[in-house]
Design a protein around this motif. Sequence first.
Motif, PDB file in Angstrom:
ATOM      1  N   ALA A  77       9.304  10.175  -6.031  1.00 39.68           N
ATOM      2  CA  ALA A  77       7.937  10.035  -5.201  1.00 39.68           C
ATOM      3  C   ALA A  77       6.954  10.211  -6.369  1.00 39.68           C
ATOM      4  N   PHE A  78       5.724   9.381  -6.189  1.00 40.60           N
ATOM      5  CA  PHE A  78       4.587   9.737  -6.858  1.00 40.60           C
ATOM      6  C   PHE A  78       3.716  10.985  -6.319  1.00 40.60           C
ATOM      7  N   VAL A  79       3.571  11.940  -6.864  1.00 37.14           N
ATOM      8  CA  VAL A  79       2.950  13.523  -6.265  1.00 37.14           C
ATOM      9  C   VAL A  79       1.567  13.430  -7.089  1.00 37.14           C
ATOM     10  N   THR A  80       0.498  13.702  -6.528  1.00 34.57           N
ATOM     11  CA  THR A  80      -0.839  13.975  -6.890  1.00 34.57           C
ATOM     12  C   THR A  80      -0.876  14.919  -7.851  1.00 34.57           C
ATOM     13  N   ALA A  81      -1.090  14.808  -9.217  1.00 34.51           N
ATOM     14  CA  ALA A  81      -1.212  16.089 -10.134  1.00 34.51           C
ATOM     15  C   ALA A  81      -2.481  16.328 -10.044  1.00 34.51           C
ATOM     16  N   ALA A  82      -3.636  15.567 -10.043  1.00 34.96           N
ATOM     17  CA  ALA A  82      -4.937  16.028 -10.072  1.00 34.96           C
ATOM     18  C   ALA A  82      -6.086  15.059  -9.701  1.00 34.96           C
ATOM     19  N   ALA A  83      -6.971  15.416  -8.948  1.00 39.79           N
ATOM     20  CA  ALA A  83      -7.773  14.466  -8.290  1.00 39.79           C
ATOM     21  C   ALA A  83      -9.276  14.882  -8.320  1.00 39.79           C
ATOM     22  N   TYR A  84     -10.220  13.936  -8.515  1.00 41.58           N
ATOM     23  CA  TYR A  84     -11.659  14.156  -8.965  1.00 41.58           C
ATOM     24  C   TYR A  84     -12.319  13.223  -7.694  1.00 41.58           C
ATOM     25  N   SER A  85     -13.317  13.758  -7.092  1.00 44.12           N
ATOM     26  CA  SER A  85     -13.680  12.966  -6.064  1.00 44.12           C
ATOM     27  C   SER A  85     -15.241  13.106  -5.567  1.00 44.12           C
ATOM     28  N   ASP A  86     -16.241  12.231  -5.357  1.00 47.76           N
ATOM     29  CA  ASP A  86     -17.436  12.580  -4.663  1.00 47.76           C
ATOM     30  C   ASP A  86     -17.144  12.632  -3.304  1.00 47.76           C
ATOM     31  N   GLN A  87     -16.438  12.082  -2.626  1.00 43.84           N
ATOM     32  CA  GLN A  87     -15.890  12.107  -1.132  1.00 43.84           C
ATOM     33  C   GLN A  87     -15.257  10.864  -0.804  1.00 43.84           C
ATOM     34  N   PRO A  88     -14.320  10.846  -0.062  1.00 42.03           N
ATOM     35  CA  PRO A  88     -13.779  11.828   0.841  1.00 42.03           C
ATOM     36  C   PRO A  88     -12.958  12.792   0.134  1.00 42.03           C
ATOM     37  N   PRO A  89     -12.257  13.703   0.565  1.00 44.49           N
ATOM     38  CA  PRO A  89     -11.373  14.798  -0.289  1.00 44.49           C
ATOM     39  C   PRO A  89     -10.117  13.513  -0.541  1.00 44.49           C
ATOM     40  N   ALA A  90      -9.801  13.830  -1.866  1.00 42.47           N
ATOM     41  CA  ALA A  90      -8.812  12.867  -2.394  1.00 42.47           C
ATOM     42  C   ALA A  90      -7.383  12.736  -1.904  1.00 42.47           C
ATOM     43  N   SER A  91      -7.296  13.817  -1.197  1.00 40.26           N
ATOM     44  CA  SER A  91      -5.597  14.007  -0.832  1.00 40.26           C
ATOM     45  C   SER A  91      -5.600  13.273   0.369  1.00 40.26           C
ATOM     46  N   GLU A  92      -6.816  12.818   1.084  1.00 38.09           N
ATOM     47  CA  GLU A  92      -6.583  11.848   2.259  1.00 38.09           C
ATOM     48  C   GLU A  92      -6.154  10.254   1.755  1.00 38.09           C
ATOM     49  N   LEU A  93      -6.413  10.057   0.596  1.00 37.58           N
ATOM     50  CA  LEU A  93      -5.997   8.471   0.371  1.00 37.58           C
ATOM     51  C   LEU A  93      -4.640   8.568  -0.200  1.00 37.58           C
ATOM     52  N   LYS A  94      -4.097   7.461   0.137  1.00 36.07           N
ATOM     53  CA  LYS A  94      -2.493   7.136  -0.223  1.00 36.07           C
ATOM     54  C   LYS A  94      -2.552   5.728  -0.615  1.00 36.07           C
ATOM     55  N   CYS A  95      -1.900   5.753  -1.788  1.00 35.65           N
ATOM     56  CA  CYS A  95      -1.648   4.338  -2.328  1.00 35.65           C
ATOM     57  C   CYS A  95      -0.147   4.079  -2.365  1.00 35.65           C
ATOM     58  N   ASN A  96       0.161   2.849  -1.803  1.00 38.41           N
ATOM     59  CA  ASN A  96       1.437   2.378  -1.694  1.00 38.41           C
ATOM     60  C   ASN A  96       2.209   2.494  -2.523  1.00 38.41           C
ATOM     61  N   LYS A  97       3.379   2.977  -2.887  1.00 41.29           N
ATOM     62  CA  LYS A  97       4.465   3.414  -3.737  1.00 41.29           C
ATOM     63  C   LYS A  97       4.856   2.091  -4.807  1.00 41.29           C
ATOM     64  N   ASN A  98       5.074   1.026  -3.921  1.00 42.51           N
ATOM     65  CA  ASN A  98       5.455  -0.231  -4.445  1.00 42.51           C
ATOM     66  C   ASN A  98       4.582  -0.804  -5.177  1.00 42.51           C
ATOM     67  N   LEU A  99       3.136  -0.592  -4.767  1.00 38.21           N
ATOM     68  CA  LEU A  99       1.969  -1.228  -5.576  1.00 38.21           C
ATOM     69  C   LEU A  99       2.166  -0.444  -7.070  1.00 38.21           C
ATOM     70  N   ILE A 100       2.095   0.806  -7.086  1.00 34.64           N
ATOM     71  CA  ILE A 100       2.252   1.512  -8.403  1.00 34.64           C
ATOM     72  C   ILE A 100       3.441   0.918  -9.242  1.00 34.64           C
ATOM     73  N   ASN A 101       4.564   0.893  -8.469  1.00 39.86           N
ATOM     74  CA  ASN A 101       5.570   0.488  -9.162  1.00 39.86           C
ATOM     75  C   ASN A 101       5.552  -0.737  -9.858  1.00 39.86           C
ATOM     76  N   TRP A 102       4.823  -1.726  -9.014  1.00 42.30           N
ATOM     77  CA  TRP A 102       4.554  -3.208  -9.706  1.00 42.30           C
ATOM     78  C   TRP A 102       3.458  -3.101 -10.932  1.00 42.30           C
ATOM     79  N   SER A 103       2.520  -2.172 -10.834  1.00 42.00           N
ATOM     80  CA  SER A 103       1.941  -2.167 -12.108  1.00 42.00           C
ATOM     81  C   SER A 103       2.315  -1.537 -13.024  1.00 42.00           C
ATOM     82  N   LEU A 104       3.326  -0.553 -12.780  1.00 40.70           N
ATOM     83  CA  LEU A 104       4.031  -0.006 -13.981  1.00 40.70           C
ATOM     84  C   LEU A 104       5.248  -1.004 -14.272  1.00 40.70           C
ATOM     85  N   LYS A 105       5.710  -1.712 -13.471  1.00 38.53           N
ATOM     86  CA  LYS A 105       6.558  -2.622 -14.061  1.00 38.53           C
ATOM     87  C   LYS A 105       6.145  -3.752 -14.986  1.00 38.53           C
ATOM     88  N   ASN A 106       4.731  -4.179 -14.514  1.00 39.99           N
ATOM     89  CA  ASN A 106       4.180  -5.285 -15.453  1.00 39.99           C
ATOM     90  C   ASN A 106       3.432  -4.620 -16.433  1.00 39.99           C
TER      91      ASN A 106
END
Length: 534
Positions: A77-106
């Motif tokens: 899985a992709f785990v958050t290593a660090a996050a910087y934010s104005d708002q909202p708390p970054a931990s609340e945002l979730k990005c689909n694993k498949n979308l990240i994998n698509w970017s990595l593949k391409n």
Amino acid sequence: MFKERIDILEREADNPTLFQNEIYEGFRQQAKFYERVASLHSSLPLEDMGRQLFKILGEVINISTLELVKWSATDRAFVTAAAYSDQPPASELKCNKNLINWSLKNKTVSLVPSDDPRCLQSGINGVFILPLIGSEGKLGALLLWGNYTLETSSWLVMHMLNFVAKDISGVFENIILRRRSRNIAELMDGIIECVPQAIMAVDMDNRILACNRNAEFMFDFKRVFALDEHYTEVLPEKLIPVFSSLIMSTISGKHEIDYETEYPLADGTVLMIGISTSLLYNREGNAMGVLLICRDLSLSREVQKLRELDQMKDEFVHTVSHELKTPLTSILGCSETLLEIRHELSDDFAEILDILVDSAEHLKELIADLLDMSRLQTGRMVLEKTPCDLRHGVDEIIGMLENNKNDCTLVVNIPEDMPPIDADYDKLKRVFQNFIGNAVKYSPAGGEVRIDIETAGDMAVIKISDHGLGMPKDQLPFIFDKFFRVDSSTTASIEGTGLGLSIAKHIIELHGGTVDVVSTLGKGSTFTIKLPVQ
Ligand code: ADP
């Protein structure tokens, strides 16, 4: 490329047109951006690197949260290593694993719109996914959450973000590698501190390069004062000649040496120490010093001696028990002859004879137990396996107990189609005799003892339950130990050697089985034996 263009523009800057000025300014800012990203190097802590990148990117796109996600091969899985934010708390945002994998593949940056209500509420409508790829594959991704317009994904912005992805991949990989090698170094330090040997390394000038805590204890010096000092200044005087000759021989002969020596301590005791040396090499393959590993041999000799004593004791018990068997057989034979004329004896003599027979029988059981125990411990007990009918075995034991069953009712429940099990019949009977005998022995007169047998998978499950004395919980872990008897006045009045359960457990384990007990004091006990059918 930009540098060249800027140079051309700078040359023409003497006579600039307004358009040229704008282009020049655009390139200048772009070049500055690349320079700032490139200046983020891996020596920065991850947090600082992320914070600075957040600031730099914030000047180009409308970013409100920067999240660095790391690919974890263990969790897949992709785990958050660090996050910087104005708002909202970054931990609340979730990005689909498949979308990240698509970017990595391409291997390309992608902008994904987000309709997550929590995002929209905070004015976030999309996320840029910047793939981070290292020399050995995917590392993770940089996620830039923000409020973007159509222009945000212009060719120029995409180009800049692709540059950031490539540059940060290198930085991120270096950070990961640095952390990993720091962890390995810490682990190695921990291992060297924990090993029971004293470890010391000296350089080619005989100065102490490193040593562990055990070296401090064994040779009685303080590490802080010893490092970089010549070992002759630090080690006890009596050991210096030994160390000198070992170090010299190791360096000149370029080989490893094992040596044993006596080391007299201040209190007069003499330690026997074993010293192993080996040459230390640097990365270039050149000798850089000598590693000395010293261990206290007295302790291992002590253990060895104890083992030998234990073995001698087992042999002794075996021989004595064997020798006792012959006179005991005569005593039993004579008492049996006397039993034939018991009715002719006076009451007092008849009573003495009964005591004699009882004691001789008890002695016979004890000797049989001792011999079995010593056979098991010395590996002399050999199994002669045949297909065994469990019902037959149980019936035989019940028959043997007929005159000695304390008025107990024995209930046997074995299915008709119970398959035979592959076991040593006599040893198996020994096991049944012990468990069923105990259930009767530790039950009140007239109690009920159940023997339930069934198959579960490829195991035969044998349960022997009684409603007798039961055992206290705190003593249960010890009941399979040699000579252990539950500590209570009631048990003390019941005859026993404390060897039966220990022998039975050994036999069960020899057959590849297990035994467990559940017991409640005053309510009864259930022993569960599991034996492989085949
Ligand atoms: P012993 O010859 O003393 O019966 P065992 O090794 O067979 O030796 O058993 C060890 C101890 O475990 C016994 O002394 C007894 O205190 C306890 N024990 C074994 N089986 C039972 C049982 N069914 N009910 C109560 N106590 C038991």
